[in-house]
Design an enzyme around this catalytic site. Structure first.
Site, PDB file in Angstrom:
ATOM      1  CG  ASN A 150      -6.429  -3.666  -7.087  1.00  0.00           C
ATOM      2  OD1 ASN A 150      -7.225  -3.348  -6.209  1.00  0.00           O
ATOM      3  ND2 ASN A 150      -5.505  -4.608  -6.913  1.00  0.00           N
ATOM      4  CD1 TRP A 151      -8.491   2.823  -7.884  1.00  0.00           C
ATOM      5  CD2 TRP A 151     -10.544   3.284  -7.128  1.00  0.00           C
ATOM      6  NE1 TRP A 151      -9.105   3.638  -8.804  1.00  0.00           N
ATOM      7  CE2 TRP A 151     -10.367   3.939  -8.374  1.00  0.00           C
ATOM      8  CE3 TRP A 151     -11.765   3.426  -6.470  1.00  0.00           C
ATOM      9  CZ2 TRP A 151     -11.360   4.717  -8.953  1.00  0.00           C
ATOM     10  CZ3 TRP A 151     -12.755   4.204  -7.038  1.00  0.00           C
ATOM     11  CH2 TRP A 151     -12.558   4.844  -8.265  1.00  0.00           C
ATOM     12  CE  LYS A 152      -2.731  -2.961  -5.501  1.00  0.00           C
ATOM     13  NZ  LYS A 152      -1.328  -3.310  -5.498  1.00  0.00           N
ATOM     14  CG  HIS A 211      -4.202  -8.787  -5.996  1.00  0.00           C
ATOM     15  ND1 HIS A 211      -3.142  -8.519  -5.175  1.00  0.00           N
ATOM     16  CD2 HIS A 211      -4.154  -7.870  -7.001  1.00  0.00           C
ATOM     17  CE1 HIS A 211      -2.485  -7.474  -5.652  1.00  0.00           C
ATOM     18  NE2 HIS A 211      -3.077  -7.058  -6.765  1.00  0.00           N
ATOM     19  CD  GLU A 240      -1.292  -5.886  -3.020  1.00  0.00           C
ATOM     20  OE1 GLU A 240      -2.461  -5.476  -2.923  1.00  0.00           O
ATOM     21  OE2 GLU A 240      -0.400  -5.261  -3.635  1.00  0.00           O
ATOM     22  CD  GLU A 298      -1.948  -7.653 -10.790  1.00  0.00           C
ATOM     23  OE1 GLU A 298      -2.032  -6.483 -11.142  1.00  0.00           O
ATOM     24  OE2 GLU A 298      -2.334  -8.069  -9.701  1.00  0.00           O
ATOM     25  N   GLY A 341       3.693  -2.624  -7.063  1.00  0.00           N
ATOM     26  CA  GLY A 341       3.942  -1.557  -6.092  1.00  0.00           C
ATOM     27  C   GLY A 341       5.418  -1.291  -5.851  1.00  0.00           C
ATOM     28  CB  SER A 396       5.231  -0.881 -11.417  1.00  0.00           C
ATOM     29  OG  SER A 396       5.457  -1.184 -10.057  1.00  0.00           O
ATOM     30  N   GLY A 442      -2.659  -0.434 -10.208  1.00  0.00           N
ATOM     31  CA  GLY A 442      -2.865  -0.115  -8.795  1.00  0.00           C
ATOM     32  C   GLY A 442      -2.601   1.363  -8.550  1.00  0.00           C
ATOM     33  N   GLY A 443      -1.401   1.667  -8.077  1.00  0.00           N
ATOM     34  CA  GLY A 443      -1.046   3.035  -7.669  1.00  0.00           C
ATOM     35  C   GLY A 443      -1.415   4.116  -8.673  1.00  0.00           C
TER      36      GLY A 443
HETATM   37  P1  PGA Z   1       0.594  -1.474  -8.882  1.00  0.00           P
HETATM   38  O1  PGA Z   1      -0.475  -2.594  -8.446  1.00  0.00           O
HETATM   39  O2  PGA Z   1       0.155  -0.923 -10.203  1.00  0.00           O
HETATM   40  O3  PGA Z   1       0.537  -0.446  -7.779  1.00  0.00           O
HETATM   41  O4  PGA Z   1       1.915  -2.152  -8.968  1.00  0.00           O
HETATM   42  C1  PGA Z   1      -1.015  -3.470  -9.398  1.00  0.00           C
HETATM   43  C2  PGA Z   1      -1.904  -4.493  -8.704  1.00  0.00           C
HETATM   44  O5  PGA Z   1      -1.531  -5.000  -7.645  1.00  0.00           O
HETATM   45  O6  PGA Z   1      -3.003  -4.817  -9.191  1.00  0.00           O
END
Ligand code: PGA
Length: 237
Positions: free
Chosen positions: A8-10, A89, A91, A156, A162, A197, A218-219
């Site tokens: 997930n590159w956001k 998600h 977010e 998640e 994050g 994470s 993500g990150g």
């Molecule tokens: P993260 O994000 O690995 O940066 O914690 C995961 C996600 O929100 O899909």
């Protein structure tokens, strides 16, 4: 079944950095699921042709084509080369106030338009501390009632996204086993991904859990080295 690595590159990367990353993943024969931001979908789709990578979007409109400024329909995403889409998600739940009703409409539209969904669920830290983690996850899962074309569910925990904080493998396994049971009652037998994470240092342990069928990253998915290391862990587990 091989374990899944979804990226997930956001709201990150640009055309060049995204395409370079995709070219490298393709050259290495990797089979990850990639979720770039909307403007990157076209270039990434062109770059990944012929490889085993799957393309997904981070959001989908609950409406078909029409007068919906700023929205992107499922049909447009399929036309751009997407097979998948993220729905639910945390977010988007938090930053855009997306709740069950809207998410159910997005799930339905995605399926009608030809997309498979990765549906995300997870509790906040306060909800976990209050002993409500299962209740919240169960409530999120109830939106899947009658859903079609679900590719995976991603657990998640919001407190782990994050933040550098990860659920322990035991915490992940416990919740995944619970989710597995809930999905069964909904008539769904789909992979359950862990997200929050995930990095090269913890991926192996998480992926070793019986009910962890893959990871949503993500990150650590923004750099070839870390994504490769996580994918290697998945291939070996
Ligand atoms: P993260 O994000 O690995 O940066 O914690 C995961 C996600 O929100 O899909």
């Amino acid at each position: 079944m091989p374990k899944i690595v979804a990226a997930n590159w956001k709201m990150n990367l640009r055309r060049q950095s995204a395409c370079e990353l995709v070219s490298a993943l393709k050259a290495e024969g990797r089979k990850c699921w990639l979720f770039p931001a909307f403007p990157l979908l076209g270039p990434v789709a062109d770059t990944l042709i012929g490889g085993g990578l799957r393309l997904g979007a981070q959001d989908v409109s609950p409406e078909p084509d029409g007068a919906f400024t700023g929205d992107v329909s499922a049909e447009m995403l399929v036309d751009a080369g997407c097979e998948l889409v993220l729905v639910g998600h945390s977010e988007r739940r938090k930053q855009h106030g997306e709740l069950g009703d809207l998410l159910a409409r997005k799930l339905k539209r995605a399926a009608e338009g030809g997309l498979e969904t990765v549906y995300c669920v997870g509790e906040t830290l306060n909800q976990r501390k209050a002993g409500k983690a299962r209740e919240v996850v169960k409530e999120h899962l109830s939106t899947l009632q009658g859903a079609r074309k679900v590719a995976a569910v991603a657990y998640e925990p919001v407190w782990a996204i994050g933040t550098g904080e990860t659920a322990t493998p035991a915490q992940a396994e416990e919740m995944h086993a619970f989710i597995r049971g809930e999905l069964k009652t909904l008539g769904l037998d789909v992979p359950i991904l862990y997200g929050g994470s995930v990095k090269p240092g913890n991926a192996r342990e998480l992926l070793a859990q019986a009910h962890v069928d893959g990871v949503l990253v993500g990150g650590a998915s923004l750099k070839l080295e870390s994504l490769r290391a996580i994918d290697e862990a998945a291939l070996e587990s």
